[in-house]
Design a protein around this motif. Sequence first.
Motif, short mmCIF file in Angstrom:
data_model
loop_
_atom_site.label_atom_id
_atom_site.label_comp_id
_atom_site.label_asym_id
_atom_site.label_seq_id
_atom_site.Cartn_x
_atom_site.Cartn_y
_atom_site.Cartn_z
N GLU A 56 27.84 75.88 72.44
CA GLU A 56 27.69 75.77 71.16
C GLU A 56 28.06 77.07 70.49
N MET A 57 27.88 78.37 71.02
CA MET A 57 28.28 79.36 70.46
C MET A 57 29.77 79.64 70.59
N LEU A 58 30.34 79.24 71.59
CA LEU A 58 31.98 79.04 71.44
C LEU A 58 32.21 78.48 70.29
N ASP A 59 31.75 77.10 70.32
CA ASP A 59 32.18 76.40 69.00
C ASP A 59 32.04 76.91 68.01
N GLU A 60 30.94 77.46 67.65
CA GLU A 60 30.75 78.23 66.27
C GLU A 60 31.59 79.25 65.95
N LEU A 61 32.00 79.87 67.00
CA LEU A 61 32.80 81.13 67.06
C LEU A 61 34.29 80.71 66.68
N GLU A 62 34.70 79.65 67.37
CA GLU A 62 36.01 78.95 67.07
C GLU A 62 36.18 78.53 65.53
N ASP A 63 34.92 77.86 65.18
CA ASP A 63 34.80 77.30 63.70
C ASP A 63 35.07 78.54 62.76
N LEU A 64 34.61 79.37 63.06
CA LEU A 64 34.55 80.76 62.13
C LEU A 64 35.95 81.46 62.17
N ARG A 65 36.71 81.40 63.37
CA ARG A 65 37.92 81.97 63.37
C ARG A 65 38.86 81.13 62.55
#
Length: 96
Positions: A56-65
């Motif tokens: 979930e953290m990786l997905d959120e980071l990717e969304d922010l990028r």
Amino acid sequence: MAALLERADQAVSVTTMVRSFSARLKEVSSRATDRLVIFKDNEPAAVIVNVDAYQEMLDELEDLRIEAIAHERMSTFDKSKAISLSDMKARYAAKE
């Protein structure tokens, strides 16, 4: 670094972790505890999180990028160089 811990029970020493690894791992994997911060010599050395929480953290980071890239591109958008959807389809649609 202060954000590592929300509650005291999230902190565990290396020694305690070694002695109770299986039980502590079960806490994290079942999400009874969202993270464990392992301390060595009174300094944070590692964080253990549930696999789903990590994803979930990786997905959120990717969304922010992606959002940051979109904002950057929108700031330099030149409407005069835009291509209409119908022109785009005509240009790139697969020919049957």
